[in-house]
Design a protein around this motif. Structure first.
Motif, short mmCIF file in Angstrom:
data_model
loop_
_atom_site.label_atom_id
_atom_site.label_comp_id
_atom_site.label_asym_id
_atom_site.label_seq_id
_atom_site.Cartn_x
_atom_site.Cartn_y
_atom_site.Cartn_z
N PHE A 226 61.92 7.00 -50.99
CA PHE A 226 61.00 5.87 -50.85
C PHE A 226 61.77 4.55 -50.78
CE2 PHE A 226 57.82 8.91 -51.76
CZ PHE A 226 56.58 8.35 -51.54
N GLY A 227 62.76 4.40 -51.65
CA GLY A 227 63.54 3.16 -51.67
C GLY A 227 64.24 2.90 -50.35
N LEU A 228 64.88 3.93 -49.80
CA LEU A 228 65.58 3.77 -48.53
C LEU A 228 64.61 3.51 -47.39
CD1 LEU A 228 68.31 6.58 -48.77
CD2 LEU A 228 68.61 4.11 -49.05
N TYR A 229 63.43 4.11 -47.47
CA TYR A 229 62.43 3.89 -46.41
C TYR A 229 62.04 2.42 -46.32
CZ TYR A 229 57.88 3.96 -44.08
OH TYR A 229 56.83 3.70 -43.24
N PHE A 230 61.77 1.80 -47.47
CA PHE A 230 61.35 0.40 -47.45
C PHE A 230 62.53 -0.54 -47.21
CE2 PHE A 230 57.59 2.21 -49.42
CZ PHE A 230 56.59 1.52 -48.74
N LEU A 231 63.73 -0.15 -47.60
CA LEU A 231 64.90 -0.96 -47.24
C LEU A 231 65.12 -0.94 -45.73
CD1 LEU A 231 67.60 -0.23 -50.00
CD2 LEU A 231 66.46 -2.40 -49.51
N SER A 232 65.00 0.24 -45.13
CA SER A 232 65.17 0.33 -43.68
C SER A 232 64.07 -0.43 -42.95
CB SER A 232 65.17 1.81 -43.25
OG SER A 232 63.91 2.41 -43.49
N MET A 233 62.87 -0.47 -43.55
CA MET A 233 61.78 -1.22 -42.94
C MET A 233 62.13 -2.70 -42.85
SD MET A 233 57.81 -1.45 -44.19
CE MET A 233 57.61 0.33 -44.18
N GLU A 234 62.83 -3.21 -43.88
CA GLU A 234 63.24 -4.61 -43.87
C GLU A 234 64.31 -4.88 -42.83
OE1 GLU A 234 64.56 -5.39 -47.79
OE2 GLU A 234 62.55 -5.43 -48.67
N LYS A 235 65.18 -3.91 -42.61
CA LYS A 235 66.32 -4.11 -41.70
C LYS A 235 65.93 -3.97 -40.24
CE LYS A 235 69.32 -4.68 -45.04
NZ LYS A 235 69.98 -5.98 -45.25
N VAL A 236 65.14 -2.94 -39.92
CA VAL A 236 64.89 -2.62 -38.51
C VAL A 236 63.42 -2.74 -38.13
CG1 VAL A 236 66.89 -1.12 -38.42
CG2 VAL A 236 64.67 -0.14 -39.00
N GLY A 237 62.54 -3.00 -39.09
CA GLY A 237 61.13 -3.13 -38.77
C GLY A 237 60.35 -1.86 -39.09
N ILE A 238 59.02 -1.99 -39.07
CA ILE A 238 58.15 -0.90 -39.47
C ILE A 238 58.24 0.28 -38.52
CG2 ILE A 238 55.75 -0.26 -39.94
CD1 ILE A 238 55.19 -3.17 -40.56
N LEU A 239 58.19 -0.01 -37.22
CA LEU A 239 58.13 1.09 -36.26
C LEU A 239 59.41 1.92 -36.28
CD1 LEU A 239 56.41 -0.67 -33.25
CD2 LEU A 239 55.38 0.69 -35.07
N GLN A 240 60.56 1.25 -36.30
CA GLN A 240 61.82 1.99 -36.31
C GLN A 240 62.00 2.75 -37.62
OE1 GLN A 240 61.45 -1.05 -35.09
NE2 GLN A 240 61.91 -0.62 -32.95
N ALA A 241 61.59 2.15 -38.73
CA ALA A 241 61.71 2.83 -40.02
C ALA A 241 60.83 4.06 -40.07
CB ALA A 241 61.34 1.88 -41.16
N SER A 242 59.76 4.06 -39.30
CA SER A 242 58.84 5.19 -39.29
C SER A 242 59.39 6.37 -38.51
CB SER A 242 57.49 4.76 -38.68
OG SER A 242 56.91 3.74 -39.46
N LEU A 243 60.62 6.25 -38.02
CA LEU A 243 61.25 7.35 -37.30
C LEU A 243 61.30 8.62 -38.16
CD1 LEU A 243 62.79 8.30 -34.78
CD2 LEU A 243 64.90 7.52 -35.86
N ILE A 244 61.41 8.45 -39.49
CA ILE A 244 61.44 9.61 -40.38
C ILE A 244 60.15 10.41 -40.26
CG2 ILE A 244 60.52 8.26 -42.31
CD1 ILE A 244 62.06 10.02 -44.20
N PHE A 245 59.04 9.73 -40.01
CA PHE A 245 57.77 10.42 -39.88
C PHE A 245 57.62 11.06 -38.50
CE2 PHE A 245 56.95 7.31 -43.25
CZ PHE A 245 56.46 8.17 -44.23
N LEU A 246 58.50 10.70 -37.57
CA LEU A 246 58.54 11.38 -36.28
C LEU A 246 59.17 12.76 -36.43
CD1 LEU A 246 58.32 11.34 -33.16
CD2 LEU A 246 60.56 10.25 -33.11
N VAL A 247 60.14 12.88 -37.31
CA VAL A 247 60.83 14.16 -37.53
C VAL A 247 60.01 15.08 -38.42
CG1 VAL A 247 62.93 15.22 -38.42
CG2 VAL A 247 63.05 13.00 -37.27
N LYS A 248 59.28 14.52 -39.35
CA LYS A 248 58.56 15.28 -40.36
C LYS A 248 57.59 16.31 -39.80
CE LYS A 248 56.19 14.29 -44.74
NZ LYS A 248 57.29 14.47 -45.66
#
Length: 350
Positions: A226-248
């Protein structure tokens, strides 16, 4: 995550497991949160604590409790797919309540995701209906939590990891209070069909044998992920951070088949493909649009020079350069270009 929770769910009360995983996950992130608060001299007011408590209530008490219950009622792979749709719900919530723009690619992704969910749920031959509905509601609430975490974290001055940590701890405390109420005499009036809500234990079943599984779920799957997900959201934006949910959606059914022996139905496979297509549109649709605009710009170099400014900012946003230099945000540039478009008849962004 769903597979580990499914395995642990057979050994623990689902509410207890939810309490333990977020308590330990929050404690695992606490040292990093304290360092951030000291480094940036963050001072939390009473209203700030209220925002954190409300955010923690939504994610721990509501969303993840429903999620844990749904895993016990339906197959892990289907529930994993339900949660994977949360970025789309986040877009809807941001559009309705925060007036965030929803592009045509976002709308197309939303439609595809909803179609995929309907194919998987298969309302004409519904099985495990309660589990699926709880999983869907959990996913919607997770989208609410994502928006709340971004908005409240920005107001308080906390980064994604720190906001995640404090939300987990406050949410665990709130859930702990409700668990304590389950030991009162009035809780005995709860129907026997809902025995998991009566006399909920706090740490029952945690032994040397189950400790590795608990730590994996709590520290890695909950705290770190969860922590890395929201950190990545700050760095690259919501859509790019949601890439993890593309793989899931693609990975979870395969792992569930291998580990739990859960068979994949034809409608599940078709639904996964449709949701993956929706996620692809969400992540790549805007880049494709900019590529088309670039071709159009090359054919009309004099009339469309203003578009270069937005393309440049987009590239800097992706590389993280814009945040470092503290320049104008993408939204400000969009508004500037819109004014120029109205004055010079530039082509529509869509």
């Amino acid at each position: 995550m769903e597979i580990a929770l499914k395995i642990a769910g057979g050994q623990f009360n689902p509410i207890e497991l939810n309490f333990v995983r977020f308590l330990i996950g929050g404690l695992a992130l606490l040292p990093f949160t304290m360092m951030y608060i000291r480094k940036h001299s963050v001072r939390l007011s009473r209203s700030d604590f209220g925002r954190i408590a409300l955010t923690g209530f939504v994610i721990v008490v509501l969303s993840m409790t429903l999620y844990q219950l749904s895993i016990g009622m339906a197959t892990a792979s289907v529930i994993a797919i339900m949660l994977s749709a949360n970025p789309i719900f986040g877009l809807i919530i941001g559009f309705v309540f925060l007036k965030e723009k929803l592009s045509r690619t976002n709308v197309l992704a939303l439609v595809l995701t909803l179609i995929g969910l309907l194919i998987i749920i298969n309302p004409f031959h519904l099985s495990g209906a309660m589990g699926i509905m709880l999983g869907l509601l959990s996913s919607i609430l997770f989208g609410v939590y994502g928006v709340m975490s971004r908005v409240n974290g920005g107001k308080i001055g906390l980064n994604g990891l720190s906001m995640t940590c404090l939300s987990f701890l406050f949410g665990s405390a709130e859930l702990g209070v409700l668990m304590g109420l389950s030991h009162l005499p009035i809780a005995q009036n709860i129907p026997s069909n809902y025995s998991e809500f009566i006399n909920i234990p706090f740490f029952k079943g945690i032994t040397l044998q189950t400790l590795p599984l608990i730590l994996y779920i709590s520290v890695l799957v909950t705290g770190v992920a969860f922590g890395l997900y929201f950190l990545s959201m700050e760095k690259v934006g919501i859509l790019q951070a949601s890439l993890i949910f593309l793989v899931k959606p693609a990975l979870a059914p395969v792992l569930a088949l291998i580990v739990l022996g859960e068979a994949m139905k034809v409608n599940t496979i078709i639904g996964i493909v449709v949701i993956l297509l929706g996620s692809f549109v969400t992540l790549m649709g805007e880049k494709i649009a900019y590529s088309v605009m670039a071709i159009f710009r090359r054919n009309n170099p004099e009339a469309h020079q203003e578009v270069d400014e937005l393309a440049k900012v987009k590239e800097e946003l992706e590389n993280g350069e814009l945040a470092k230099r503290g320049r104008a945000t993408e939204e400000a540039v969009r508004q500037s270009i819109e004014e120029k478009r109205q004055a010079h008849e530039l082509p529509s962004e869509n």
